[in-house]
Design a protein around this motif. Structure first.
Motif, mmCIF file in Angstrom:
data_model
loop_
_atom_site.group_PDB
_atom_site.id
_atom_site.type_symbol
_atom_site.label_atom_id
_atom_site.label_comp_id
_atom_site.label_asym_id
_atom_site.label_seq_id
_atom_site.Cartn_x
_atom_site.Cartn_y
_atom_site.Cartn_z
ATOM 1 N N MET A 64 110.554 39.912 51.924
ATOM 2 C CA MET A 64 110.971 41.431 52.695
ATOM 3 C C MET A 64 111.341 42.452 51.760
ATOM 4 O O MET A 64 112.229 42.131 51.064
ATOM 5 C CB MET A 64 111.881 40.798 53.630
ATOM 6 N N VAL A 65 110.700 43.475 51.870
ATOM 7 C CA VAL A 65 111.252 44.612 50.967
ATOM 8 C C VAL A 65 112.410 45.241 51.832
ATOM 9 O O VAL A 65 112.268 45.617 52.980
ATOM 10 C CB VAL A 65 110.046 45.684 51.024
ATOM 11 N N THR A 66 113.420 45.548 50.892
ATOM 12 C CA THR A 66 114.439 46.261 51.016
ATOM 13 C C THR A 66 114.993 47.474 50.669
ATOM 14 O O THR A 66 115.686 48.172 50.908
ATOM 15 C CB THR A 66 115.709 44.979 50.985
ATOM 16 N N ARG A 67 114.193 47.817 49.466
ATOM 17 C CA ARG A 67 114.444 48.925 48.681
ATOM 18 C C ARG A 67 115.934 49.026 48.176
ATOM 19 O O ARG A 67 116.198 50.076 47.820
ATOM 20 C CB ARG A 67 114.136 50.059 49.500
ATOM 21 N N ILE A 72 116.942 41.095 44.979
ATOM 22 C CA ILE A 72 115.759 40.418 44.255
ATOM 23 C C ILE A 72 115.309 39.195 45.005
ATOM 24 O O ILE A 72 116.043 38.321 45.775
ATOM 25 C CB ILE A 72 116.034 39.909 42.979
ATOM 26 N N ALA A 73 113.882 39.107 44.879
ATOM 27 C CA ALA A 73 113.344 37.825 45.498
ATOM 28 C C ALA A 73 112.550 36.986 44.202
ATOM 29 O O ALA A 73 112.036 37.711 43.425
ATOM 30 C CB ALA A 73 112.193 38.505 46.499
ATOM 31 N N ILE A 74 112.315 35.820 44.462
ATOM 32 C CA ILE A 74 111.886 34.929 43.475
ATOM 33 C C ILE A 74 110.548 34.897 44.109
ATOM 34 O O ILE A 74 110.481 33.962 45.240
ATOM 35 C CB ILE A 74 112.531 33.665 43.105
ATOM 36 N N GLN A 75 109.519 35.031 43.368
ATOM 37 C CA GLN A 75 108.207 34.689 43.658
ATOM 38 C C GLN A 75 107.427 33.546 42.970
ATOM 39 O O GLN A 75 107.268 33.842 41.928
ATOM 40 C CB GLN A 75 107.410 36.201 43.474
ATOM 41 N N GLY A 76 107.708 32.491 43.572
ATOM 42 C CA GLY A 76 107.110 31.137 42.854
ATOM 43 C C GLY A 76 108.354 30.507 42.899
ATOM 44 O O GLY A 76 109.340 30.218 43.521
ATOM 45 N N ASP A 77 108.305 29.417 41.964
ATOM 46 C CA ASP A 77 109.465 28.359 41.706
ATOM 47 C C ASP A 77 110.747 28.824 41.101
ATOM 48 O O ASP A 77 110.248 29.895 40.137
ATOM 49 C CB ASP A 77 108.813 27.295 41.071
ATOM 50 N N GLY A 78 111.633 28.207 40.994
ATOM 51 C CA GLY A 78 112.850 28.438 40.369
ATOM 52 C C GLY A 78 114.074 28.913 41.290
ATOM 53 O O GLY A 78 113.988 29.299 42.522
ATOM 54 N N TYR A 79 115.461 28.598 40.743
ATOM 55 C CA TYR A 79 116.567 28.820 41.172
ATOM 56 C C TYR A 79 117.353 29.725 40.406
ATOM 57 O O TYR A 79 117.348 29.544 38.957
ATOM 58 C CB TYR A 79 117.258 27.401 41.654
ATOM 59 N N ILE A 80 118.411 30.369 40.942
ATOM 60 C CA ILE A 80 119.090 31.298 40.078
ATOM 61 C C ILE A 80 120.459 30.625 39.720
ATOM 62 O O ILE A 80 121.371 30.066 40.811
ATOM 63 C CB ILE A 80 119.365 32.713 40.671
ATOM 64 N N GLY A 185 108.009 36.853 38.160
ATOM 65 C CA GLY A 185 107.723 36.714 39.622
ATOM 66 C C GLY A 185 109.148 37.290 40.315
ATOM 67 O O GLY A 185 109.301 37.329 41.563
ATOM 68 N N ILE A 186 110.230 37.934 39.339
ATOM 69 C CA ILE A 186 111.225 38.446 40.104
ATOM 70 C C ILE A 186 110.863 39.924 40.651
ATOM 71 O O ILE A 186 110.205 40.742 40.166
ATOM 72 C CB ILE A 186 112.402 38.666 39.051
ATOM 73 N N ARG A 187 111.098 40.091 41.910
ATOM 74 C CA ARG A 187 110.727 41.352 42.627
ATOM 75 C C ARG A 187 112.114 42.171 42.942
ATOM 76 O O ARG A 187 112.798 41.727 43.773
ATOM 77 C CB ARG A 187 109.874 41.143 43.641
ATOM 78 N N GLN A 188 112.473 43.322 42.453
ATOM 79 C CA GLN A 188 113.656 43.749 42.802
ATOM 80 C C GLN A 188 113.351 44.857 44.044
ATOM 81 O O GLN A 188 112.040 45.045 44.457
ATOM 82 C CB GLN A 188 113.674 45.010 41.621
#
Length: 234
Positions: A64-67, A72-80, A185-188
């Motif tokens: 979901m785009v928030t601008r 941030i969104a993780i696209q793919g595998d992984g945990y922060i 794959g991090i999306r700001q």
């Protein structure tokens, strides 16, 4: 024999209510960022009893785009990895971050992102690259400064992670230890939605309702047969 049938039907009914508990939890977390669907799978144990185990669907939720620059969104595998106030490490896919009074990048539960990424007070623009690099543009500078990196980890068995509430997970013996992976794959300006499908959850509710009613009918029918058998003996 009749007692065994009644016990099995009653036990199956109880397991359906356990399934329903997971469904209601999923529906309640429909709007929880990064939430993963839980389900209760039944199986027949070696002693002939109906048992069940909780499973977690770790698949990607929609983006979901928030601008908002701190989302941030993780696209793919992984945990922060996040550092909790007591110093212990937890893991999350909820990227709705903020900054505290000292400028540190924080989760919405007050945990440090990673081991601490501090933002200056006078930056003009914040950039988070697809590799998780946190950069800021300062007044009078052309090139942005890199302050740190949001790293990602993975586990041999992500389903084995234990939820501790507030969208946080901790490692267990079943999940294995955290292993750092290449951050990509991090999306700001975006967030990962829960991977909950309302259509699937409603379908589960309808099926569970039919199953509970069926078990109740079996119990009632068996009880009627038992009563008739007792009356015949008398």
């Amino acid at each position: 024999m009749l007692d065994h049938i009644i016990r099995q039907a009653a036990d199956a009914g109880n397991k359906q209510f356990e399934k329903l508990e997971r469904v209601t939890t999923n529906v309640a977390n429909l709007n929880t960022t990064g939430y993963k669907v839980k389900r209760f799978e039944q199986y027949l144990s070696v002693d002939g009893q109906i048992d069940g185990v909780e499973r977690v669907d770790t698949s990607q939720g929609s983006i979901m785009v928030t601008r908002r620059e701190l989302d941030i969104a993780i696209q793919g595998d992984g945990y922060i990895p996040v550092t909790q106030p007591d110093g212990t490490i937890a893991y999350t896919r909820d990227g709705s971050f903020s900054k505290n009074s000292e400028g540190f990048l924080m989760t919405n539960r007050g945990d440090l992102v990673g081991d601490g990424i501090r933002l200056p007070l006078n930056y003009e623009k914040l950039f988070i690259t697809d590799r998780g690099e946190v950069q800021v543009k300062l007044a009078g500078k052309i090139e942005p400064d890199t302050l740190g990196q949001i790293k990602l980890v993975t586990f041999a068995n992500p389903e084995g992670l234990k939820s501790i509430g507030y969208n946080k997970l901790v490692a267990t013996g079943e999940s294995g230890e955290a292993a750092e992976i290449e951050t990509k794959g991090i999306r700001q300006g975006s967030l990962e939605r829960a991977n909950v499908s309302m259509f699937h959850q409603i379908d589960h509710i309808l099926r569970l309702n039919a199953s509970v009613l069926s078990n109740m009918k079996i119990v009632k029918f068996t009880d009627d047969v038992y009563r008739q058998a007792v009356n015949l003996r008398q």
